[in-house]
Design a protein around this motif. Structure first.
Motif: not given
Lengths: 673, 113
Positions: A46-59
């Motif tokens: 469901x979410x992009x986990x490849x970026x810092x924002x996506x992984x640490x802050x759920x986008x």
């Protein structure tokens, strides 16, 4: 039915206890795991986990109910089940004030602190302090002490409680059980990031509340109702109260008699075990650190869509925090009523036989209930509940400590690290911390104390108040400067370490074997000590700040509460460092581009092997790396100020709801005061 | 809302059991009454804070609005101080009326050339 059995702390193997070995229980547990892993996998897509924002802050896309559920599930760990019930059994309902105090602190979080954190645009708390004060020593100190506190209070306590429960209920070898649990937790933490955590936390919250309600129902039925509990608790005296070795010790009557003020939240300020000024103010200070300044909790709020969702999530968490008193403390007291010789044991030799430690056996209050009064199938549910609590808390702590390590410590060591490297480092750190936690089990076992919750709270009380004081000042007082904050923190730390050292040196002691710590050092209750430390830190910080030049407003826009709506451009105090880091990253990017070009000239690029790609997809890395922005793009991006304005309709709805919740909480406080 | 219902259900359970409590008579005031007193005190304090907030904040807001209007008019009218907003001519005494300013003599007569 249940004879006093020896708890196998060092020897493995199941005993003839009512273990979980029937199809109903096993089906429930397997169903639970399938559900959790399913939700974890679903959220991976469901979410992009490849970026810092996506992984640490759920986008930053979460709505209010995962936020609220995640706040609750991250907070409630197996330590709460074992600790709240155990301390409730030993000393009555006052321990529930920790939970009911948090209801108000979580409102402070949503209304006062998160607006500032959101508009500051930070991911971690040390990052906020770095922007607010400049310099790097404060943020480094905060990162290190936060990681320290996670390992020694949160992780070790939760694992120890989980182990107590597993050994009582299943009789498994403690290492096998813990390693299995940690592996599953690490699996969905590493792959999914914060989004997976928050969605699985919602599932865990349902499981925790439903299961705990069932147990509460059974316990009240077993003891004969709420009134019966009120009457019988004061009569819950163990049958063995004579000292077995009168030369070594004598057991005074107050060591095994239930407290007269067991059903009062507010107790005598001098002689009470939780004095009321400490309960009202000291717990608020510790709570202020835990809820308003700690990475684990704040990270969940930062992942929300907008400020109204944050506030609604905080309200939901507040309502949920009303329950632990009824779900854990009361069953703990019921456990003492039903099994006074085991849970309420006082003779050291008897206690050692019952639960393996001489200090006392109140820790087994909750597991004892689960094993003894729950029917088949529901015992599996309770095990699922404990696993839910344990895994949700541990996963949150793993994720947040990984955030802290990656964003604050690793970027300091290697400023040229790009997103992909940070993602990998974050995941590797989770595995490291799992290994450290496993190594910490024998230490916690050896230091088994009778009242687990007290241990967490007292260690926290000696280390957390300076941090709470500095954050409070940082957000509300513009005049506080970097030297002021730093020396305030150091002074508070010195005070805390002195008291902590004394307590560990002399030992905490118990009712039967009192500690030899001098009254001057250990006589002050740990909650009073929190209050003193808080004010001393604050005064020291203010004193040093007023003797140093102030920080200009241009550096403080959107970093303090009074300037949170300001639209003016901010001159970041750490901009020199940030620019250096960006240049380093740009150089690294150019270097890799040059290498790739050279290679492609020599020979065509090979396709990645199937295994590499699978691992890459699983971990969420491997997408194309976004190019490092140029300086112009950076200044343009900094002009996009995060919006903390709220839709007035929703703001009023949320504010009204908060008022209702505070009213309900105050009613319960008044009822049990 | 389900949660609030749950809380009220709990309240009712407790009210039910109060009659059998013997210890509370020693404290003089039954538990639920202490709870209600605490709630009443809290709501009263909230009310006071709300009033103070309204009185104090609206005053500063009105001052800010007047200042902003003054400076805005100054900019828009290129330095002339003719009052052109409706607020300026709104009558304080009678509602929904405006003062007749035609006799003020501040209007310019525009003649068609």
């Amino acid at each position: 039915m249940m004879s006093a059995t020896i708890m196998p702390t060092t020897s493995p193997g199941a005993t003839d206890k009512a273990t979980i070995n029937n199809p109903a229980d096993i089906a429930v547990i397997i169903g639970y795991f399938v559900m959790v892993i399913g939700v974890g996998v679903w959220s991976m897509f469901r979410t992009n986990r490849g970026t810092v924002g996506g992984y640490f802050l759920a986008g930053r896309t979460m709505v209010w109910w995962p936020v609220g559920a995640s706040l609750f599930a991250s907070n409630i760990g197996s330590g709460h089940f074992v600790g709240l019930a155990g301390t409730g059994a030993a000393s009555g309902i006052a321990v529930g004030s920790f939970e009911w105090n948090a209801i108000f602190i979580v409102l402070l979080l949503g209304w006062l602190f998160v607006p500032v954190y959101l508009t500051a645009g930070v991911i971690t708390m040390p990052q906020y302090l770095k922007k607010r004060f400049g310099g790097s020593r404060i943020s480094l100190y905060l990162s290190i002490i936060s990681l320290f506190l996670y390992i020694f209070t949160k992780i070790s306590v939760d694992m120890f409680s989980g182990a107590v429960f597993i050994q009582q209920a299943l009789g498994w070898n403690i290492y096998v059980a813990v390693i299995a649990l940690l592996s599953i937790t690490a699996l969905y933490t590493v792959t999914g990031g914060l989004a997976a955590l928050m969605y699985t936390d919602t599932v865990q919250t349902f499981v925790i509340i439903a299961g705990a309600f069932v147990l509460m129902g059974f316990s009240f039925h077993e003891v004969g109702g709420y009134n019966a509990l009120l009457e019988k608790y004061s009569l819950a005296i163990p049958s063995l109260t004579e000292s077995m070795d009168p030369m070594r010790y004598n057991i005074s009557e107050q060591c095994y008699t239930p407290r007269a003020d067991a059903f009062n939240l507010l107790r005598d300020p001098v002689s009470g075990d939780l004095p009321w000024p400490g309960v009202l103010l000291g717990i608020a200070i510790n709570g202020g650190w835990y809820w308003c300044t700690d990475q684990v909790i704040v990270q969940r709020c930062l992942a929300a869509k907008n400020l109204s969702h944050v506030k609604a999530g905080c309200i939901m968490c507040g309502y949920l925090k009303l329950f632990p008193m009824f779900l854990m403390v009361f069953p703990g007291m019921i456990s003492r009523v039903l099994y006074p010789d085991e849970v309420g044991c006082v003779v050291p030799e008897v206690c050692k036989q019952v639960c393996g430690t001489e200090v006392g056996c109140s820790n087994i209050a909750y597991p004892k209930l689960v094993v003894s009064i729950m029917p088949d199938g529901l015992r599996g549910l309770m095990l699922a509940v404990m696993l839910a609590a344990l895994m949700s808390s541990l996963a949150s702590i793993f994720n947040s400590s990984s955030t802290l390590f990656t964003m604050d410590i690793w970027t300091r060591l290697r400023p040229q690290a790009r997103d992909r490297e940070l993602m990998i480092v974050g995941r590797v750190w989770v595995l490291c911390i799992v290994a450290i936690s496993i190594c910490w089990i024998p230490v916690v076992q050896a230091a088994q104390s009778g009242q687990l919750f007290d241990y967490i709270q007292s260690v926290t009380s000696y280390l957390a108040p300076p941090i709470a004081a500095v954050f409070l000042l940082a957000v509300f007082v513009k005049r506080v400067t970097e030297p002021g904050a730093f020396w305030g923190l150091m002074g508070g730390l010195a005070m805390g370490l002195a008291r902590l050292g004394a307590e560990f040196a002399f030992g905490t002691g118990s009712c039967v074997f009192p500690s030899s710590c001098p009254t001057v050092v250990c006589g002050v209750h740990y909650l009073y000590f929190s209050i003193i430390q808080f004010f001393c830190t604050g005064l020291l910080a203010l004193f040093v700040s007023y003797n140093t030049p102030p920080i200009e407003d241009t550096h403080l826009h959107r970093l303090v509460f009074s300037l949170r709506f300001s639209k003016e451009e901010r001159l970041d105090l750490d901009r020199v460092e940030e620019e250096k880091a960006r240049n380093a990253r740009r150089k690294a990017e150019q270097k890799t581009k040059a290498i790739v070009e050279n290679e492609s000239v020599d020979n065509p690029p090979d396709t990645q092997s199937g295994l590499c790609r699978l691992i890459g997809w699983f971990c969420g890395v491997g997408g194309t790396q976004a190019p490092e922005p140029t300086e112009e793009e950076v200044t343009e991006a900094s002009k996009q100020i995060p919006d903390i304005r709220e839709d007035p309709v929703w703001r009023n709805v949320v504010d009204a709801n908060a008022l209702v919740m505070m009213t309900v909480a105050i009613f319960f406080w008044g009822y049990y005061a | 809302m389900g949660r609030v219902n749950l809380v009220f259900w709990w309240l009712l359970v407790m009210l039910d059991t109060v009659s059998a409590q013997t210890e509370t008579t020693q404290r003089g005031l039954p538990n639920w009454l202490t709870g209600i007193v605490a709630v009443a005190v809290f709501l009263f304090l909230v009310f006071v804070v709300f009033l103070v907030n309204k009185a104090w904040c609206s005053q500063s807001r009105r001052e800010n609005k007047q200042d902003a209007e003054m400076s805005k008019e100054y900019e828009m009218t290129n330095g002339s101080t003719y009052e052109t907003t409706i607020d300026a001519v709104r009558s304080d005494i009678y509602e929904n009326t405006v003062m007749n300013i035609s006799s003020d003599g501040t209007e310019d007569k525009v003649t068609v050339m």
